[in-house]
Design a protein around this motif. Structure first.
Motif, PDB file in Angstrom:
ATOM      1  N   LEU A   1       0.839  -1.192   0.000  1.00 52.56           N
ATOM      2  CA  LEU A   1       0.000   0.000   0.000  1.00 52.56           C
ATOM      3  C   LEU A   1       0.877   1.247   0.000  1.00 52.56           C
ATOM      4  N   MET A   2       0.356   2.298  -0.623  1.00 48.96           N
ATOM      5  CA  MET A   2       1.052   3.579  -0.652  1.00 48.96           C
ATOM      6  C   MET A   2       0.284   4.598   0.171  1.00 48.96           C
ATOM      7  N   ASP A   3       1.041   5.506   0.812  1.00 44.36           N
ATOM      8  CA  ASP A   3       0.423   6.638   1.479  1.00 44.36           C
ATOM      9  C   ASP A   3       0.996   7.925   0.883  1.00 44.36           C
ATOM     10  N   LYS A   4       0.624   9.053   1.455  1.00 41.59           N
ATOM     11  CA  LYS A   4       1.062  10.327   0.887  1.00 41.59           C
ATOM     12  C   LYS A   4       2.572  10.493   0.916  1.00 41.59           C
ATOM     13  N   SER A   5       3.206  10.023   1.971  1.00 44.36           N
ATOM     14  CA  SER A   5       4.656  10.181   2.047  1.00 44.36           C
ATOM     15  C   SER A   5       5.349   9.375   0.962  1.00 44.36           C
ATOM     16  N   ALA A   6       4.823   8.171   0.669  1.00 46.91           N
ATOM     17  CA  ALA A   6       5.408   7.364  -0.410  1.00 46.91           C
ATOM     18  C   ALA A   6       5.207   8.040  -1.755  1.00 46.91           C
ATOM     19  N   ALA A   7       4.052   8.668  -1.956  1.00 51.50           N
ATOM     20  CA  ALA A   7       3.801   9.378  -3.206  1.00 51.50           C
ATOM     21  C   ALA A   7       4.742  10.572  -3.354  1.00 51.50           C
ATOM     22  N   GLN A   8       5.013  11.266  -2.243  1.00 54.24           N
ATOM     23  CA  GLN A   8       5.934  12.402  -2.303  1.00 54.24           C
ATOM     24  C   GLN A   8       7.358  11.937  -2.562  1.00 54.24           C
ATOM     25  N   ASP A   9       7.736  10.800  -1.983  1.00 60.66           N
ATOM     26  CA  ASP A   9       9.072  10.256  -2.239  1.00 60.66           C
ATOM     27  C   ASP A   9       9.240   9.899  -3.714  1.00 60.66           C
ATOM     28  N   GLN A  10       8.177   9.433  -4.327  1.00 58.36           N
ATOM     29  CA  GLN A  10       8.230   9.020  -5.730  1.00 58.36           C
ATOM     30  C   GLN A  10       8.593  10.180  -6.647  1.00 58.36           C
ATOM     31  N   LEU A  11       8.247  11.392  -6.246  1.00 61.66           N
ATOM     32  CA  LEU A  11       8.489  12.560  -7.091  1.00 61.66           C
ATOM     33  C   LEU A  11       9.974  12.803  -7.323  1.00 61.66           C
ATOM     34  N   ARG A  12      10.808  12.370  -6.391  1.00 63.69           N
ATOM     35  CA  ARG A  12      12.238  12.653  -6.506  1.00 63.69           C
ATOM     36  C   ARG A  12      12.877  11.943  -7.690  1.00 63.69           C
ATOM     37  N   SER A  13      12.319  10.814  -8.093  1.00 65.28           N
ATOM     38  CA  SER A  13      12.906  10.047  -9.191  1.00 65.28           C
ATOM     39  C   SER A  13      12.095  10.149 -10.476  1.00 65.28           C
TER      40      SER A  13
ATOM     41  N   ARG B   1     -11.406   1.227   4.206  1.00 65.56           N
ATOM     42  CA  ARG B   1     -10.533   2.231   3.589  1.00 65.56           C
ATOM     43  C   ARG B   1     -10.651   2.155   2.071  1.00 65.56           C
ATOM     44  N   LEU B   2     -10.749   3.302   1.423  1.00 68.95           N
ATOM     45  CA  LEU B   2     -10.775   3.346  -0.046  1.00 68.95           C
ATOM     46  C   LEU B   2      -9.344   3.410  -0.550  1.00 68.95           C
TER      47      LEU B   2
ATOM     48  N   ARG C   1      -2.309   1.179  -5.433  1.00 74.45           N
ATOM     49  CA  ARG C   1      -2.809   0.839  -4.098  1.00 74.45           C
ATOM     50  C   ARG C   1      -2.584   2.013  -3.144  1.00 74.45           C
ATOM     51  N   TYR C   2      -3.080   3.147  -3.573  1.00 72.85           N
ATOM     52  CA  TYR C   2      -2.876   4.399  -2.853  1.00 72.85           C
ATOM     53  C   TYR C   2      -4.014   4.614  -1.863  1.00 72.85           C
ATOM     54  N   GLN C   3      -3.646   4.800  -0.595  1.00 67.82           N
ATOM     55  CA  GLN C   3      -4.634   5.063   0.450  1.00 67.82           C
ATOM     56  C   GLN C   3      -4.959   6.546   0.444  1.00 67.82           C
ATOM     57  N   ILE C   4      -6.135   6.871  -0.033  1.00 68.28           N
ATOM     58  CA  ILE C   4      -6.476   8.274  -0.231  1.00 68.28           C
ATOM     59  C   ILE C   4      -6.846   8.962   1.071  1.00 68.28           C
ATOM     60  N   GLY C   5      -7.179   8.180   2.108  1.00 66.34           N
ATOM     61  CA  GLY C   5      -7.555   8.769   3.391  1.00 66.34           C
ATOM     62  C   GLY C   5      -9.050   8.857   3.599  1.00 66.34           C
TER      63      GLY C   5
ATOM     64  N   ARG D   1     -13.542  11.079   6.093  1.00 69.84           N
ATOM     65  CA  ARG D   1     -12.105  10.851   6.065  1.00 69.84           C
ATOM     66  C   ARG D   1     -11.623  10.246   7.375  1.00 69.84           C
ATOM     67  N   TYR D   2     -10.423   9.667   7.291  1.00 73.33           N
ATOM     68  CA  TYR D   2      -9.853   9.135   8.523  1.00 73.33           C
ATOM     69  C   TYR D   2      -9.840  10.203   9.611  1.00 73.33           C
ATOM     70  N   GLY D   3      -9.528  11.441   9.216  1.00 69.83           N
ATOM     71  CA  GLY D   3      -9.436  12.530  10.189  1.00 69.83           C
ATOM     72  C   GLY D   3     -10.758  12.878  10.826  1.00 69.83           C
ATOM     73  N   ASP D   4     -11.876  12.441  10.210  1.00 70.50           N
ATOM     74  CA  ASP D   4     -13.187  12.685  10.802  1.00 70.50           C
ATOM     75  C   ASP D   4     -13.429  11.797  12.017  1.00 70.50           C
ATOM     76  N   VAL D   5     -12.640  10.740  12.139  1.00 68.24           N
ATOM     77  CA  VAL D   5     -12.744   9.830  13.271  1.00 68.24           C
ATOM     78  C   VAL D   5     -11.576  10.106  14.213  1.00 68.24           C
ATOM     79  N   PHE D   6     -11.872  10.431  15.447  1.00 66.26           N
ATOM     80  CA  PHE D   6     -10.806  10.762  16.393  1.00 66.26           C
ATOM     81  C   PHE D   6     -11.102  10.095  17.738  1.00 66.26           C
ATOM     82  N   ARG D   7     -10.037   9.890  18.478  1.00 65.55           N
ATOM     83  CA  ARG D   7     -10.162   9.258  19.795  1.00 65.55           C
ATOM     84  C   ARG D   7      -9.975  10.323  20.869  1.00 65.55           C
ATOM     85  N   MET D   8     -10.905  10.351  21.820  1.00 60.53           N
ATOM     86  CA  MET D   8     -10.842  11.348  22.877  1.00 60.53           C
ATOM     87  C   MET D   8     -11.544  10.780  24.117  1.00 60.53           C
TER      88      MET D   8
END
Length: 883
Positions: free
Chosen positions: A509-521, A727-728, A742-746, A770-777
């Motif tokens: 699976l890919m996340d945003k950081s992996a997508a940003q890393d991909q830009l370097r190459s 997760r989508l 296999r990009y996890q869009i969030g 979104r994942y951010g709509d669910v929080f633990r408190m």
């Protein structure tokens, strides 16, 4: 026919069985054509095979290398490897997608779409049916790549190669079939190997053909033409003649001569694009365009016979020509020495050697008449024949070239009679010369103009012999549909189930950081458009696209907008998405509306609501595009003007959602008839889905033309049970730039079962936040949507809602922020939320795990992302508090 060298629909068969099956070919074709073949299936298989060919240590590369060098000395392994590399490049997905775009208009040419979105007329490219490919024996790449072209057009393909050829084509096509897990490609390929003198087999081969592609000379073409049925399309790829053309300046430039000499030596002139003649521009350019008649034979001033002057001019041309031949021969000698000795395969056979000898002897004999000059290498490796007569003459090849005069004003008269045979001209001269001469040469019948030294080079998507092959292997078909039910149908193919779904994605699976890393190459040619996300859920992320990527995505999204109810023939749209700082919403919808040929007023979101409302009325806008939070502000700050106008009939939104109560207000107070999502998408992946007229709430159809969707368990990498939330995860397939697999869009969502009432068979999903709509408190999990639903259902609240999370040393604190225009008393609101959100009531009750307050504020005080204008739904400030 040799027993093991015939490939028939997925397996190798013997000679007798192949002959028997040819008699059943019509039925075979009918069964295969009954199963549609998508261009996507071909692209995936070709790209898979191309990658395997690039691995020199892989089994596929090793096996095909053996077949390519069968009967060839081991010294030719390097050339064989280069041939496989050439095939791999041609099979790469970006190359084939470019070919599809150039020749058939897009990567999915088989789909019935509306070329003009304002009309319910659908067009597509359809296969002609059965294409028979009769391949040449002097080009290893031609046979298999011709079949690939036939597959891209959706045809059933039968290939015939010579019995003297290596079995490369059969085994390469077998590997291509093996690279397709659906089996659809294998069922459309037959590759046979027998001599053309087997007329019984040739008749069986050609009788059911809808098109026959044949390589060869006039005799070969005539022989095949006699076998094809009436109405069969004959696609001739016959022998052609190519030449160089030099201005006087270019003829004096050694680099130009060296480049042309390189073209002569490459491939031993075996390619149709190899130069056989070099023309020298010997005209008097000072008289060009004066209208002077140079053929009167009499001097207009003196009245004397100009025959003497004509002889002198002819002698001067001959001197110039022969002197150039000497210069070119010297350069050719140096360049030729730098090339390896001719390989056994292109070395002249006895018949070819006899032609070379005969041509040389005739040219030497004509030297005594002053017509020619012969210059040859001491070792016989090259030959230059200068001839004062401009008529195009074929060379006996093997580094043999004619030098002839041809004034530019005589190009058409001299070359047009040979137009059927002309292919490539390499032009040397100034920029203006190249422009003028290119037009003259094309008028005479030349198909390609190249720089010196590049005659044998090509580019992906280049037309061959003046035509696009894919169009020769296709039919342009149309469907005219009437009735209102087709107005929201962008593609007829969506009304039927796809033939074979794409293979399930694999890999990590890919996340945003992996997508940003991909830009370097990322290669520069894959990074043509740069966009940044709005930063709603974190720091803005960069995404890049090629222009073709962007165009494909915008066209797909435009189709979705038709399904959502936008009418490009009647609606007048104002684009009120945010613009600037590399944010893509405004730009994207400008492009989408442009591709729909729609009327649009591209205003963009701005703080001057009064000016925008005035423009909406002035330009009679009836359709708005924008973010719900911005449109909600616009309607309320300009309530009286917009209610008085009463002309806004449709609202298409993106990035957020309107609540049920907000929709009611827009409908009842402002007269809006349609409120629908303009698109579901993201900056990094592009458009992902669309709503149709029957979509409820956050339901969307998935844009399967662009993406493959998985719905995975929230905690584990496995599919969720049907209909369950998860997760989508998207894999984008039509992207030459960033490859997001296999990009996890969030986002969270669930599949919607059944066929949509709109008739589309594309899958549907319901977005659940979104994942951010669910929080633990306070040891509990909360979902932002629970708060908005409780406020709407139990408080009648119709404004925006924002949650702010903070923490102190002893406990956490939750602030619920409401729009003061629609909020009740804060204490009343708090009591209601505690009562109808059980987890909140427990956590903020007697246990006092957290404290909860409700505050009201002007909507302008709500925190938003500066780029997109989106409301920040959950603001978590707990991480900034230190112990």
């Amino acid at each position: 026919m040799t027993s093991e060298l015939h490939f028939w629909q997925g397996s190798f068969i013997g000679a007798d069985e192949a002959a028997d099956r040819l008699a059943e070919l019509p039925a075979v074709v009918e069964r295969a054509l009954a199963e549609p073949l998508s261009a996507e299936t071909v692209l995936v298989a070709c790209d898979t095979l191309g990658r395997a060919l690039r691995d020199p240590d892989g089994d596929v590369h090793a096996g095909l290398l053996v077949h390519l060098t069968e009967g060839v000395p081991a010294t030719d392994r390097a050339e064989a490897a280069a041939t496989l590399a050439e095939i791999a490049d041609a099979l790469a997905r970006p190359a084939l997608e470019r070919k599809l775009r150039r020749e058939l208009g897009g990567p999915r040419p088989e789909r019935f779409t509306r070329p003009d979105a304002r009309e319910t007329v659908y067009e597509a490219w359809a296969p002609v049916g059965l294409v028979v490919h009769i391949a040449p024996g002097n080009a290893a790449t031609v046979a298999p790549l011709s079949v690939v072209e036939g597959l891209l057009a959706g045809n059933v393909n039968v290939l015939k190669t010579s019995s003297s050829d290596t079995p490369l084509a059969q085994h390469l096509l077998a590997e291509l079939a093996a690279a397709d897990p659906t089996g659809a490609i294998g069922r459309r390929i037959v590759a046979l190997r027998f001599p053309s003198r087997r007329q019984d087999l040739m008749r069986l081969l050609c009788a059911p053909a809808d098109a026959v592609a044949v390589w060869g000379g006039e005799d070969a073409v005539r022989g095949v033409a006699a076998l094809i049925p009436p109405g069969c399309r004959l696609v001739e790829w016959g022998h052609k003649i190519s030449f160089g053309y030099l201005t006087r300046d270019a003829a004096r430039d050694r680099d130009s001569l060296a480049a042309l000499a390189t073209d002569v030596c490459r491939a031993e002139q075996q390619a149709c694009s190899s130069p056989q003649v070099i023309y020298l521009d010997t005209g008097d350019h000072g008289d060009a365009g004066t209208g002077t008649d140079s053929g009167t034979g009499t001097d207009s001033e003196t009245g004397t016979d100009s025959g003497t002057d004509g002889d002198a001019a002819a002698s001067a041309v001959a001197d110039e020509l022969f002197a150039f031949a000497e210069r070119f021969a010297a350069v050719l000698d140096e360049v030729s020495a730098g090339f390896p000795a001719p390989h056994p395969e292109p070395e002249a056979d006895p018949a070819e050697q006899a032609e070379i000898t005969t041509t040389e002897l005739v040219a030497r004999a004509e030297q005594h008449l002053g017509l020619t000059k012969v210059i040859t290498a001491d070792d016989g490796s090259w030959r230059v024949f200068a001839d004062v007569r401009p008529t195009l003459t074929a060379s006996p090849l093997h580094r043999t070239v004619w030098i002839k005069p041809l004034p530019r004003q005589e190009i058409t008269a001299t070359l047009r009679p040979m137009r059927r045979y002309l292919q490539t001209a390499s032009v040397g001269g100034s920029r203006a010369d190249i422009a003028r001469l290119s037009r003259a040469l094309v008028t005479a019948g030349v198909q390609r103009i190249t720089p010196l030294g590049a005659m044998l080079d090509s580019y992906h998507g280049e037309p061959h012999d003046g035509v696009y092959a894919l169009q020769r292997y296709s039919r342009r078909v149309s469907v005219q549909a009437t009735g209102a039910e087709f107005a929201a149908t962008p593609c007829l193919d969506d009304l039927i189930a796809p033939a074979a779904p794409p293979a399930a994605p694999t890999g990590p699976l890919m996340d945003k950081s992996a997508a940003q890393d991909q830009l370097r190459s990322l290669a520069p040619e894959h990074a043509q458009l740069y966009f940044r996300s709005g930063g709603t859920t974190g720091a803005p992320a960069l995404s890049v696209f090629t222009c073709d990527d962007y165009d494909t995505q915008m066209r797909a999204s435009a189709h979705g907008l038709l399904a959502a109810g936008f009418d490009p023939a009647r609606d007048r749209a104002a684009n009120l998405f945010y613009c600037g700082e590399m944010y893509g919403s405004f730009i994207s919808f400008f492009s989408i509306l442009e591709r729909l040929n729609a009327t649009q007023i591209p205003m963009a979101a701005g703080p001057d609501h009064e000016a925008i409302a005035e423009a909406l009325v002035t330009y009679q806008v009836d359709t708005l595009f924008g973010m719900p939070s911005y449109l909600w502000q616009l309607f309320h700050t300009q309530r009286e003007r917009l209610r008085s106008y009463g002309g806004i009939r449709k609202v298409f939104y993106g990035g957020e959602h309107f609540t049920t109560e907000q929709r009611r207000i827009l409908t009842e107070e402002f007269g809006v008839l349609l409120i629908r999502s303009a698109a579901y998408g993201s900056t990094d992946l592009g458009p992902l889905g669309y709503q149709c007229a029957h979509a409820r709430g956050t339901e969307h159809h998935v844009l399967t033309d662009l993406h493959t969707l998985e719905i995975l368990d929230p905690q584990e990498d496995r599919p969720v049970p049907a209909g369950q939330p998860g997760r989508l995860v998207f894999t984008t397939r039509t992207r030459a730039g960033q490859r997001l697999e296999r990009y996890q869009i969030g986002d969270l969502g669930r599949a919607v079962d059944g066929v949509c009432p709109c008739g589309s068979r594309t899958p549907r999903i319901e977005l659940l936040g979104r994942y951010g709509d669910v929080f633990r408190m306070g040891t509990y999990h909360f979902n932002y949507r629970r708060f908005t639903r409780a406020a709407e259902e139990h408080l009648g609240y119709r404004g925006e809602l924002q949650l702010v999370l903070t923490s102190a040393a002893d406990r956490e604190h939750l602030t619920v922020r409401l729009d003061e225009r629609y909020a009740p008393d804060p204490d009343e609101a708090r009591t209601t939320l505690l009562a109808h959100i059980p987890e909140l009531g427990s956590a903020a009750g007697a246990e006092a795990l957290l404290t909860c307050t409700v505050e009201t504020a002007d909507t302008l005080a709500f925190e938003r992302t500066p780029t997109s204008g989106k409301l920040r739904t959950v603001i978590d400030r707990r991480a900034s508090v230190t112990a």
